[in-house]
Every structure is written in C-alpha cells, then in structure tokens.
Scaffold this motif. Structure first.
Motif, short mmCIF file in Angstrom:
data_model
loop_
_atom_site.label_atom_id
_atom_site.label_comp_id
_atom_site.label_asym_id
_atom_site.label_seq_id
_atom_site.Cartn_x
_atom_site.Cartn_y
_atom_site.Cartn_z
N TYR A 291 0.85 -1.18 0.00
CA TYR A 291 0.00 0.00 0.00
C TYR A 291 0.89 1.24 0.00
O TYR A 291 2.03 1.20 0.48
CB TYR A 291 -0.85 0.06 1.28
N GLN B 290 0.61 5.27 1.47
CA GLN B 290 -0.19 6.10 2.37
C GLN B 290 0.15 7.56 2.13
O GLN B 290 1.32 7.96 2.23
CB GLN B 290 0.09 5.74 3.83
N GLY C 8 -4.71 12.53 3.67
CA GLY C 8 -6.00 12.82 3.07
C GLY C 8 -6.50 11.76 2.11
O GLY C 8 -7.66 11.81 1.68
N LEU C 9 -5.64 10.81 1.76
CA LEU C 9 -6.04 9.75 0.83
C LEU C 9 -6.08 8.38 1.48
O LEU C 9 -6.54 7.41 0.88
CB LEU C 9 -5.08 9.71 -0.37
N GLY C 10 -5.60 8.29 2.69
CA GLY C 10 -5.60 7.01 3.37
C GLY C 10 -4.61 6.05 2.75
O GLY C 10 -3.58 6.45 2.21
N LEU C 11 -4.93 4.77 2.80
CA LEU C 11 -4.08 3.73 2.21
C LEU C 11 -4.69 3.29 0.88
O LEU C 11 -5.88 2.99 0.81
CB LEU C 11 -4.00 2.51 3.14
N LEU D 177 -4.17 0.53 -2.33
CA LEU D 177 -3.53 -0.74 -2.66
C LEU D 177 -2.83 -0.64 -4.01
O LEU D 177 -3.45 -0.32 -5.02
CB LEU D 177 -4.58 -1.84 -2.67
N LEU E 99 3.71 0.94 2.71
CA LEU E 99 3.45 -0.03 3.76
C LEU E 99 3.26 -1.42 3.15
O LEU E 99 2.47 -1.60 2.23
CB LEU E 99 2.19 0.35 4.54
N PHE F 225 1.04 -5.39 9.44
CA PHE F 225 1.82 -4.39 8.71
C PHE F 225 3.25 -4.28 9.20
O PHE F 225 3.54 -4.47 10.39
CB PHE F 225 1.17 -3.01 8.86
N GLY F 226 4.13 -3.93 8.27
CA GLY F 226 5.46 -3.48 8.62
C GLY F 226 5.42 -2.03 9.08
O GLY F 226 4.36 -1.39 9.07
N ASN F 227 6.58 -1.50 9.47
CA ASN F 227 6.63 -0.13 9.98
C ASN F 227 6.69 0.94 8.89
O ASN F 227 6.68 2.12 9.20
CB ASN F 227 7.82 0.03 10.92
N GLY F 228 6.77 0.50 7.67
CA GLY F 228 6.72 1.46 6.58
C GLY F 228 8.08 1.93 6.11
O GLY F 228 9.06 1.91 6.85
N ARG G 75 5.06 4.61 12.52
CA ARG G 75 4.88 3.17 12.63
C ARG G 75 3.90 2.68 11.59
O ARG G 75 3.17 3.45 10.97
CB ARG G 75 4.34 2.81 14.04
N GLY G 76 3.85 1.36 11.43
CA GLY G 76 2.83 0.77 10.58
C GLY G 76 1.51 0.70 11.30
O GLY G 76 1.37 1.18 12.43
N PHE H 207 -7.79 4.07 11.38
CA PHE H 207 -8.32 3.71 10.07
C PHE H 207 -9.39 2.65 10.19
O PHE H 207 -9.20 1.64 10.88
CB PHE H 207 -7.20 3.16 9.17
N GLY I 106 -10.38 3.51 4.82
CA GLY I 106 -10.81 4.89 4.83
C GLY I 106 -9.60 5.83 4.83
O GLY I 106 -8.45 5.38 4.84
N THR I 107 -9.88 7.12 4.86
CA THR I 107 -8.81 8.11 4.78
C THR I 107 -8.16 8.40 6.12
O THR I 107 -7.18 9.12 6.19
CB THR I 107 -9.34 9.42 4.18
#
Lengths: 115, 115
Positions: free
Chosen positions: A35, A37, A40-43, A45, A90, A106-109, B42-43, B90, B106-107
């Motif tokens: 994903y 991130q 304002g757009l969230g996640l 895919l 992510l 999830f990983g930490n990004g 963080r994730g 989220f 969601g956002t």
C-alpha cells in the motif's frame, strides 16, 4: 507474534532511478500486499500477491511492479522513480489466503522521497 | 464496489471523556469490518474486527466498535480516553462478494486526546 519487516525506514532517491522496496514476513502467510499512504487519501492498494510468483494489480499499479520469488518476500519496484511517488509505503501480510476475516499485519513502513 | 468513509479528519477529546470515531461503509454483499491504529512513524496495528454475531465488538486497549447494519456504520468507541490513545485511526472493509484479498481503507481520523 507476526513480524513484517521492511528493509528501509527512510529512502531518498533521484528521479529516474530504479528503486527496490523489500518486505519479509516470518509467519508463512500466503497473502502479501503493498500500500501507499498519503495524507487525506488514506491507504491505497498498489499490488498484492496470494502465492509465490502470483501477483494482482490493486487500485493504483501504474508506475510500479512487484516480485514474489519466495513465500516470505515481496518486493515493490519503481522502474523509474518520479516525484509523485514520494510517499509512505506499507507492506502487509495475512493468512489464510481465502478468508475474509483475516486481519492484515503491517510493517513499519518505508518513507520514500524522490527528488 | 466496496468503499468506506471516515467523515472526520480529526477528533478532539479531553482525557477521561468518552470518544467516538465514525466510520460508514458500502458493500454489495456482507461486510467484514476492521479498525486499525497507527502511531507516529509506525505501521498500522489491528484493533478489532466485525464478522458476524454481536453488534458490539471488543478489541485491544479498551476499544470497542458498534456495528449498525441499517445505518451501514461501524463506529469506534472507548468509554474513557487516554492521552496515549492519540493516534491515527483507520476503518477498513472487505466485501464477501469481492476478492478475499482486497481490504479497502478509509482516509483516516486523527484522534487528539488533551490532558
């Protein structure tokens, strides 16, 4: 406890570079996801995979590709990085493959900046 | 197509007061609903999920969520907020008529708990 590890926390790349983001999970999960991130757009895919060497496009696959040669590893590739790919990326995994109620882990990004 | 909406970008609440973070969804079939929390840098961490059964679902850290089918909502609640609850939340949904692998987010809603 499931561990999803993303190889880099921060990356800075130049426009046009080929970028690899690596993700490894240690729980033998079948499904893996990428994903991005953005505020304002969230996640959103990008790609997902439900088995080795299998991949499916998500909602925003343009400009990206993926590789899954081993079950535990899922790589996201930016063939030619552009500034609009600056984002937080992510990685996530889930098990089993056909269950609707499996949460994602999830990983930490990886925060990627393309200059 | 499935979708999820979080109508509030930010929720402010005083420590000790009850909190609610809103989420509404749209699916073709039956919904599988999830809440995740993200702390800075963080994730995402899984909090709770609704599959079937009781409309009130209890999760981690004292959070709960109420599923309301007629209002297509799944609001996150906690009776008494803590400063440490401050984070980005989220809501996410899977549609049992869609791909099992596809979880739509969601956002996000930023929860700020003031001491």
């Amino acid at each position: 406890d499931v561990k999803v590890t993303q190889s880099s926390r921060y990356l800075v790349k130049r426009t046009g570079e080929k970028v690899f983001l690596e993700c490894v999970q240690d729980m033998d999960h079948e499904n893996m996801f990428w994903y991005r991130q953005d505020p304002g757009l969230g996640l959103r895919l990008i790609y997902f995979s439900y088995d080795v060497k299998m991949k499916e496009k998500g909602d925003i696959p343009e400009g990206y590709s993926v590789s899954r040669e081993k079950k535990e590893r899922f790589s996201l590739i930016l063939e030619s990085a552009s500034t609009n790919q600056t984002s937080m990326y992510l990685c996530a995994s889930s098990y089993p493959g056909s269950s609707y109620n499996s949460p994602l882990h999830f990983g930490n990004g990886t925060r990627l900046t393309v200059t | 197509a499935q979708s999820v909406a979080q109508p509030e970008d930010q929720v402010n609440v005083a420590e000790g007061n009850p909190l609610t973070v809103k989420c509404t969804y749209s699916v073709s079939g039956n919904p599988y609903l999830f809440w995740y929390v993200q702390y800075p840098n963080r994730g995402l961490q899984f909090l709770l999920k609704y599959i079937t059964g009781d409309n009130l679902v209890k999760g981690s850290y004292g959070f709960e969520a109420e599923f309301n089918k007629s209002q297509t909502s799944f609001h996150l609640k906690k009776p008494s907020a803590l400063v440490s609850d401050s984070a980005l939340y989220f809501c996410a949904v899977r549609d049992d008529r869609g791909a099992t692998n596809k979880l739509i987010f969601g956002t996000g809603t930023l929860l700020a708990v003031q001491p």
